[in-house]
Design an enzyme around this catalytic site. Sequence first.
Site, PDB file in Angstrom:
ATOM      1  N   ASN A 231       0.872  -1.186   0.000  1.00 18.03           N
ATOM      2  CA  ASN A 231       0.000   0.000   0.000  1.00 18.03           C
ATOM      3  C   ASN A 231       0.901   1.225   0.000  1.00 18.03           C
ATOM      4  OD1 ASN A 231      -1.820   2.020   0.452  1.00 18.03           O
ATOM      5  ND2 ASN A 231      -2.418   1.353   2.516  1.00 18.03           N
TER       6      ASN A 231
ATOM      7  N   LYS B 280       0.047   4.244  -0.246  1.00 17.30           N
ATOM      8  CA  LYS B 280      -0.603   5.420   0.350  1.00 17.30           C
ATOM      9  C   LYS B 280      -0.388   6.638  -0.564  1.00 17.30           C
ATOM     10  CE  LYS B 280      -0.235   3.221   4.825  1.00 17.30           C
ATOM     11  NZ  LYS B 280      -0.147   3.331   6.276  1.00 17.30           N
TER      12      LYS B 280
ATOM     13  N   HIS C 106      -9.608   1.155   4.910  1.00 19.09           N
ATOM     14  CA  HIS C 106      -8.331   1.327   5.619  1.00 19.09           C
ATOM     15  C   HIS C 106      -8.558   2.266   6.805  1.00 19.09           C
ATOM     16  CE1 HIS C 106      -4.218   2.498   6.525  1.00 19.09           C
ATOM     17  NE2 HIS C 106      -3.838   1.417   5.864  1.00 19.09           N
TER      18      HIS C 106
ATOM     19  N   GLU D 239      -6.918   4.664   7.902  1.00 21.33           N
ATOM     20  CA  GLU D 239      -6.685   6.086   7.603  1.00 21.33           C
ATOM     21  C   GLU D 239      -7.913   6.702   6.935  1.00 21.33           C
ATOM     22  OE1 GLU D 239      -2.924   5.514   5.602  1.00 21.33           O
ATOM     23  OE2 GLU D 239      -2.050   4.975   7.535  1.00 21.33           O
TER      24      GLU D 239
ATOM     25  N   GLU E 161      -5.124  -4.954  10.706  1.00 20.65           N
ATOM     26  CA  GLU E 161      -4.193  -3.840  10.864  1.00 20.65           C
ATOM     27  C   GLU E 161      -4.522  -3.085  12.149  1.00 20.65           C
ATOM     28  OE1 GLU E 161      -2.321  -2.752   6.752  1.00 20.65           O
ATOM     29  OE2 GLU E 161      -3.880  -1.336   7.289  1.00 20.65           O
TER      30      GLU E 161
ATOM     31  N   GLY F 164       2.670   2.244  11.006  1.00 20.72           N
ATOM     32  CA  GLY F 164       3.661   3.319  10.931  1.00 20.72           C
ATOM     33  C   GLY F 164       4.345   3.627  12.247  1.00 20.72           C
TER      34      GLY F 164
ATOM     35  N   SER G 250       3.695  -2.006  10.444  1.00 21.51           N
ATOM     36  CA  SER G 250       5.132  -2.065  10.724  1.00 21.51           C
ATOM     37  C   SER G 250       5.783  -3.382  10.268  1.00 21.51           C
ATOM     38  CB  SER G 250       5.396  -1.806  12.214  1.00 21.51           C
ATOM     39  OG  SER G 250       4.971  -0.499  12.558  1.00 21.51           O
TER      40      SER G 250
END
Length: 264
Positions: A12, A14, A102, A104, A174, A180, A223
């Site tokens: 991904n 992003k 996702h 985000e 996730e 991250g 991560s």
Amino acid sequence: MGTGINKLICGNWKMHHDHLQAVSTLQALSLRLQAANLSKVEVVVHPPFVDLRSCQTVIEDRHIPVLLGAQNCHSEDSGAYTGEVSPAMLARLAVSYVIVGHSERRRLFHESDADIAAKVPAVLRYGMTPIVCVGEDEQERDAGRTMERLESQVSISLSKVKKVGIPSVVFAYEPLWAIGSGNPATTEDALVARDTIARAVARASRGVAVEKGSGTRVLYGGSVVPENAADFVKKGGMDGLLVGGASLSPESFAAIVEAVAAVS
Ligand code: 13P
């Protein structure tokens, strides 16, 4: 799960890489992917929308053994939805996988459970595979509510899918605190999440005879780096990985593919 089908490694990207950087990243990646590994591992990249056409062209022209994915889509085929991209448009670009929900998008763009429930059947209708992201935040984890959160996200995301379509949906575990952060989940966390997701999928598909070997695939994301990739598959029972930061560099993404292929 644990069906013996190929492992799935998704990158991904992003909001990184313009279309020129995307093409050069794909070319560099193709030089590093070993043919022997690709019989065990399916590799997908999810670039930004504006890169998709260039990526499709370079993948086809150079026979790059990588599938194309998108990071999101709208649930309608067309309409007055300024700034949105439809699943019909993605299918025309030879997109195979679409990330749905996702964290985000849920958190920063206020995507609701209802939006996600509508997107999953829309992606399936165009012959593409949805990758539905689920996962708890730090507060939910600390309150011991991870399983409850995963069960509810899985069940809502499948609420508008015809039962025969359910085995085609891929889930990505996730946890928000792992994305991250350099602080991945443990393989024990992954095992618990995988079982919880499997149970929730089984509940949603009650009454459907699921053919042997066609079980739901569950990926881990958060991560992931070359050093921990294999463990999520080998010890964490995952069917693959959804990689963010480490998928941007051809070197580290190819190293992740190699590590997973070695244990598959
Ligand atoms: P990182 O691998 O950068 O933690 O991102 C994970 C992710 O959000 C993939 O969708």
